[in-house]
Design an enzyme around this catalytic site. Structure first.
Site, PDB file in Angstrom:
ATOM      1  N   GLU A 195       0.827  -1.209   0.000  1.00 47.94           N
ATOM      2  CA  GLU A 195       0.000   0.000   0.000  1.00 47.94           C
ATOM      3  C   GLU A 195       0.860   1.258   0.000  1.00 47.94           C
ATOM      4  O   GLU A 195       0.598   2.200  -0.761  1.00 47.94           O
ATOM      5  CB  GLU A 195      -0.927  -0.017   1.219  1.00 47.94           C
ATOM      6  N   HIS A 217       2.539   1.824  -3.350  1.00 47.33           N
ATOM      7  CA  HIS A 217       1.580   2.318  -4.333  1.00 47.33           C
ATOM      8  C   HIS A 217       1.357   3.817  -4.162  1.00 47.33           C
ATOM      9  O   HIS A 217       1.325   4.571  -5.136  1.00 47.33           O
ATOM     10  CB  HIS A 217       0.258   1.560  -4.190  1.00 47.33           C
ATOM     11  N   HIS A 276     -12.930   2.837  -9.961  1.00 49.60           N
ATOM     12  CA  HIS A 276     -11.588   3.349  -9.680  1.00 49.60           C
ATOM     13  C   HIS A 276     -10.598   2.970 -10.782  1.00 49.60           C
ATOM     14  O   HIS A 276      -9.837   3.805 -11.274  1.00 49.60           O
ATOM     15  CB  HIS A 276     -11.125   2.812  -8.331  1.00 49.60           C
ATOM     16  N   HIS A 325     -19.310 -10.846 -17.205  1.00 50.55           N
ATOM     17  CA  HIS A 325     -18.004 -10.361 -17.669  1.00 50.55           C
ATOM     18  C   HIS A 325     -17.437 -11.267 -18.757  1.00 50.55           C
ATOM     19  O   HIS A 325     -16.881 -10.787 -19.745  1.00 50.55           O
ATOM     20  CB  HIS A 325     -17.032 -10.286 -16.493  1.00 50.55           C
ATOM     21  N   HIS A 373      -3.386  -9.935 -16.688  1.00 50.98           N
ATOM     22  CA  HIS A 373      -4.752  -9.657 -17.121  1.00 50.98           C
ATOM     23  C   HIS A 373      -5.034  -8.153 -17.084  1.00 50.98           C
ATOM     24  O   HIS A 373      -5.591  -7.584 -18.032  1.00 50.98           O
ATOM     25  CB  HIS A 373      -5.722 -10.407 -16.199  1.00 50.98           C
TER      26      HIS A 373
END
Length: 309
Positions: free
Chosen positions: A62, A65, A127, A219, A281
């Site tokens: 975290e 990032h 997001h 999806h 991906h």
């Protein structure tokens, strides 16, 4: 622009684009490793201090990032204002610069809101898509910087009506595919359907019975449709646009990326959410969306070129 400074701008453009890619993959890593609260309910500090005192895996992911996002944000500002100053004669530069900054700030605010107060799954799914728009804007700015050399035909394209509408349609539709994929991740539906290509291969024609199965299979269906659509566009470009390299090769690369995306999605299921496969991906869809946005830019240029005739 003096030649030596132009090369510096090129390096800044490349570094900023790669940095934005790291932000996207870093965000995906935070989500996939459940590290979103690695710094607790604290932002911009981490667990009450500017530099975390206790380092765990979640804190490292975290905090890294956040650090990368802050550093790359400075690069984005440099790239935007430099291109505004040096390439203002290119009509797309100011608009792309605004998009890059606006959506970079927006995605940072959504991330901060998630840390401080928490957000619903449907909001969190936005997001990644918002970050993608900022990435695409930076990527297009970088490509414009390299186009100044005029070593290929990107500023002289002529795209006929049929391909224009397919380009616009598939780009808008790709955002729906991206949102459904993000929704699968944020609702924890990734392994709700344990088989591939059907939810349960022993019952291939049965309808989903739970909401999460509908999310997951929705999806997959959306991904199948975009695969078929881009395949059709590639064949069309192969037949009718061999004389325009940027269109011809652009759609070939788009098909390769969407095929890799489908394959990575399959292996996510077969490997039970392997982290490297999951990040690939995210990488493939990021590159595909950036390329599709570039094709939209070429559509706009084509209309401009036709009006000049």
């Amino acid at each position: 622009m003096q030649h030596r400074y132009y090369w510096i701008l090129k390096w800044v453009a490349v570094a900023t684009t790669l940095g934005m890619l790291l932000i996207l993959l870093g965000g995906a890593l935070v989500t996939k490793t459940d590290s979103g609260l690695g710094c607790g309910r604290n932002w911009p500090d981490c667990n009450g201090s500017l530099i975390p005192k206790e380092i765990t895996t979640e804190v490292l992911i975290e905090f890294s990032h956040r650090f990368v996002t802050g550093a790359v944000s400075i690069l984005v500002l440099i790239l935007v204002f430099w291109t505004w100053r040096s390439l203002s004669h290119v009509k797309e530069v100011k608009f792309l610069g605004f998009l890059a900054i606006f959506f970079l700030v927006l995605q940072a605010l959504i991330g901060a809101a998630q840390v401080l107060w928490g957000q619903g799954d449907f909001i969190l799914a936005l997001h990644f898509g918002i970050s993608l728009i900022s990435f695409a804007a930076v990527m297009l700015l970088a490509m414009i910087v390299f186009e100044v050399d005029q070593k290929f035909d990107a500023d002289r394209v002529i795209i006929r009506r049929k391909l224009k509408w397919h380009t616009i349609g598939v780009t808008l539709y790709s955002y729906i595919v991206i949102y459904t994929g993000a929704l699968v991740r944020h609702t924890g539906s990734s392994l709700t359907c344990p088989s591939w290509p059907f939810c349960y291969n022993d019952k291939p024609f049965s309808l989903p019975s739970k909401m999460y199965e509908w999310v997951h299979m929705g999806h997959r269906l959306a991904a199948l449709l975009i695969f078929i659509w881009i395949l059709y566009i590639m064949i069309h470009a192969f037949k009718h646009y061999k004389d325009q390299r940027v269109i011809y090769w652009g759609w070939i690369i788009a098909f390769i990326l969407v095929a890799l995306q489908i394959i990575a999605g399959m292996f996510i299921i077969l490997t039970q959410l392997n982290l490297v496969v999951s990040l690939l991906h995210s990488l493939f869809i990021t590159l595909l969306f950036g390329l599709l946005c570039y094709m939209i830019l070429l559509v706009a240029r084509s209309s401009y070129n036709e009006n000049k005739r």
